[in-house]
Motif scaffolding. Structure first.
Motif, PDB file in Angstrom:
ATOM      1  N   PHE A  94       0.814  -1.219   0.000  1.00  0.00           N
ATOM      2  CA  PHE A  94       0.000   0.000   0.000  1.00  0.00           C
ATOM      3  C   PHE A  94       0.852   1.276   0.000  1.00  0.00           C
ATOM      4  N   TYR A  95       2.137   1.145  -0.278  1.00  0.00           N
ATOM      5  CA  TYR A  95       3.008   2.316  -0.432  1.00  0.00           C
ATOM      6  C   TYR A  95       4.018   1.972  -1.506  1.00  0.00           C
ATOM      7  N   GLU A  96       3.573   2.105  -2.763  1.00  0.00           N
ATOM      8  CA  GLU A  96       4.340   1.555  -3.871  1.00  0.00           C
ATOM      9  C   GLU A  96       3.933   2.242  -5.171  1.00  0.00           C
ATOM     10  N   THR A  97       4.737   2.079  -6.198  1.00  0.00           N
ATOM     11  CA  THR A  97       4.354   2.504  -7.540  1.00  0.00           C
ATOM     12  C   THR A  97       4.011   1.255  -8.342  1.00  0.00           C
ATOM     13  N   TYR A  98       3.042   1.404  -9.241  1.00  0.00           N
ATOM     14  CA  TYR A  98       2.599   0.261 -10.044  1.00  0.00           C
ATOM     15  C   TYR A  98       2.541   0.649 -11.513  1.00  0.00           C
ATOM     16  N   GLU A  99       2.876  -0.305 -12.360  1.00  0.00           N
ATOM     17  CA  GLU A  99       2.815  -0.096 -13.804  1.00  0.00           C
ATOM     18  C   GLU A  99       1.398  -0.308 -14.301  1.00  0.00           C
ATOM     19  N   THR A 100       1.010   0.510 -15.266  1.00  0.00           N
ATOM     20  CA  THR A 100      -0.319   0.407 -15.852  1.00  0.00           C
ATOM     21  C   THR A 100      -0.236  -0.214 -17.244  1.00  0.00           C
ATOM     22  N   SER A 101      -1.394  -0.423 -17.871  1.00  0.00           N
ATOM     23  CA  SER A 101      -1.418  -1.169 -19.130  1.00  0.00           C
ATOM     24  C   SER A 101      -0.676  -0.475 -20.256  1.00  0.00           C
ATOM     25  N   ASP A 102      -0.486   0.832 -20.154  1.00  0.00           N
ATOM     26  CA  ASP A 102       0.215   1.579 -21.209  1.00  0.00           C
ATOM     27  C   ASP A 102       1.695   1.771 -20.908  1.00  0.00           C
ATOM     28  N   GLY A 103       2.202   1.069 -19.914  1.00  0.00           N
ATOM     29  CA  GLY A 103       3.618   1.163 -19.587  1.00  0.00           C
ATOM     30  C   GLY A 103       3.988   2.355 -18.737  1.00  0.00           C
ATOM     31  N   LEU A 104       3.003   3.117 -18.281  1.00  0.00           N
ATOM     32  CA  LEU A 104       3.237   4.239 -17.373  1.00  0.00           C
ATOM     33  C   LEU A 104       3.045   3.759 -15.939  1.00  0.00           C
ATOM     34  N   HIS A 105       3.042   4.700 -14.981  1.00  0.00           N
ATOM     35  CA  HIS A 105       3.003   4.293 -13.579  1.00  0.00           C
ATOM     36  C   HIS A 105       2.088   5.187 -12.755  1.00  0.00           C
ATOM     37  N   SER A 138       1.256   6.181  -8.409  1.00  0.00           N
ATOM     38  CA  SER A 138       1.704   6.078  -7.016  1.00  0.00           C
ATOM     39  C   SER A 138       0.500   5.736  -6.148  1.00  0.00           C
ATOM     40  N   PHE A 139       0.720   4.860  -5.195  1.00  0.00           N
ATOM     41  CA  PHE A 139      -0.362   4.310  -4.386  1.00  0.00           C
ATOM     42  C   PHE A 139       0.098   4.323  -2.941  1.00  0.00           C
ATOM     43  N   GLY A 140      -0.578   5.082  -2.063  1.00  0.00           N
ATOM     44  CA  GLY A 140      -0.086   5.221  -0.697  1.00  0.00           C
ATOM     45  C   GLY A 140      -1.138   5.338   0.384  1.00  0.00           C
ATOM     46  N   PRO A 141      -2.208   4.528   0.364  1.00  0.00           N
ATOM     47  CA  PRO A 141      -3.248   4.646   1.402  1.00  0.00           C
ATOM     48  C   PRO A 141      -2.836   3.941   2.701  1.00  0.00           C
ATOM     49  N   ILE A 142      -2.094   4.626   3.532  1.00  0.00           N
ATOM     50  CA  ILE A 142      -1.606   4.034   4.779  1.00  0.00           C
ATOM     51  C   ILE A 142      -2.730   3.882   5.801  1.00  0.00           C
ATOM     52  N   GLU A 143      -3.483   4.969   6.026  1.00  0.00           N
ATOM     53  CA  GLU A 143      -4.519   4.958   7.060  1.00  0.00           C
ATOM     54  C   GLU A 143      -5.658   4.004   6.675  1.00  0.00           C
TER      55      GLU A 143
END
Length: 348
Positions: free
Chosen positions: A222-233, A235-240
């Motif tokens: 839950f605190y990471e970057t992820y690749e999307t279908s078009d090769g872009l990215h 940011s994902f950070g929902p800690i609470e």
């Protein structure tokens, strides 16, 4: 110029990286910053780090140049220099020399290793300074070598920004007491100070002295970057927990029992794999629309040009354009003494 530092004059002996960044910060907020260059050494005026300055040529290796520098320093509130220890003393422009002609002077010294210590006289760069402060060893993924975070942590955060802070605090002291002083700003010290949160995390909530296995260093799903279908990215950070719940709902994972134990570190690698699969089902911009307006701690990862055009940044004026050169606007924002629009440096 407008700004909270209007009326202050700073003499900046030309150097690289963090010294000019410190000068930029002070100039952005209204200080008159005069940069002394060796003959033939003036910067490219398009470089934002040198904006809003006055440029002069002074050869400090000559008696005439030393006299010019002393005369100018006598009229200044602060000095910035970024040479190796002993260089300014040998030129007759060390702290004792300048404070003798101006006892109120704040003398800011910017180095990587500091003015003393076993490494003080040796060469180095940002990557070396943050290596021994413990910062570099914390950047990177599990099982992989450390990754240098550009030269932002040593040169700019632990160096130029720290020196700007030191100069302003010393100017406050000088305004009360009439006493100048010397600032020994070392990037090793500054980058170590920037790691205060991590030292605290080790003491209070079990931060491991390893890369890529903790909550804030890409260890957590839950605190990471992820690749999307078009090769872009993204940011994902929902800690609470409340933000985590919202994010899972938008991802279609609200009823997946695997995600129920958010803080179970044993599950993090598998949950990262599952999230990676989900994020690869849509493009970056499609996910941005899904998360738009939600309290889910999500944002697309943008290029420099995309950041310049992002609606939030446009609304805040986060970036400026000066004679065709895009660059960040002055920060932070002061309500009563806002910074003036930056300008290219003056003609030499």
């Amino acid at each position: 110029m407008a700004g909270a530092l209007a009326g202050y004059r700073v003499l900046e002996f030309a150097s690289l990286g963090p010294g000019p960044f410190c000068g930029m910060m002070l100039a952005d907020h209204g200080a008159e910053v005069i940069v002394a260059y060796r003959p033939g050494g003036a910067p490219d005026p398009r470089d934002p780090v040198f904006r809003s300055r006055k440029l002069v040529e002074i050869d400090i290796k000559t008696p005439e140049g030393r006299a010019q520098a002393l005369e100018l320093a006598a009229t200044c509130d602060a000095v910035i220099e970024g040479y190796r220890p002993g260089v300014m003393e040998r030129a007759g422009l060390g702290p004792d020399d300048l404070l003798a002609v101006n006892p109120r002077l704040v003398y800011g010294r910017m180095t990587g290793w500091g003015q003393f210590g076993p490494l003080a006289p040796t060469a180095g760069h940002d990557i070396n300074y943050i290596a021994i402060s413990g910062a570099l060893g914390s950047f990177g993924r599990a099982g992989e070598r450390p990754v240098a975070p550009l030269n932002l942590v040593g040169d700019y955060g632990g160096g130029g920004m720290m020196l700007a802070f030191g100069i302003v605090t010393a100017l406050l002291h000088a305004s009360r007491t009439g006493e100048g002083q010397v600032i020994d700003c070392a990037m090793t010290d500054g980058s170590a100070a920037l790691m205060a949160l991590i030292w605290g995390a080790r003491a209070t909530w079990g931060w491991k002295d390893e890369r890529g296995v903790n909550m804030l260093d890409t260890g957590a799903h839950f605190y990471e970057t992820y690749e999307t279908s078009d090769g872009l990215h993204v940011s994902f950070g929902p800690i609470e927990p409340q933000f985590y719940k919202t994010a899972l709902g938008l991802l279609g994972l609200a009823d997946d029992p695997d995600f129920a134990a958010q803080m179970d570190q044993a599950r993090w690698p598998r949950l990262k794999e599952k999230l990676a699969e989900v994020f690869r089902t849509r493009t970056r911009d499609e996910w941005t629309l899904v998360f738009e307006g939600a309290d889910a701690c999500f944002a697309p990862v943008l290029s420099l040009d995309e950041a310049y055009a992002h609606p939030h940044n446009v609304a805040r004026g986060t970036f400026s354009e000066i004679e065709g050169v895009r660059q960040p606007s002055p920060a932070p924002r002061l309500s009563r003494t806002p910074a003036a629009a930056p300008q290219r440096p003056s003609a030499l």
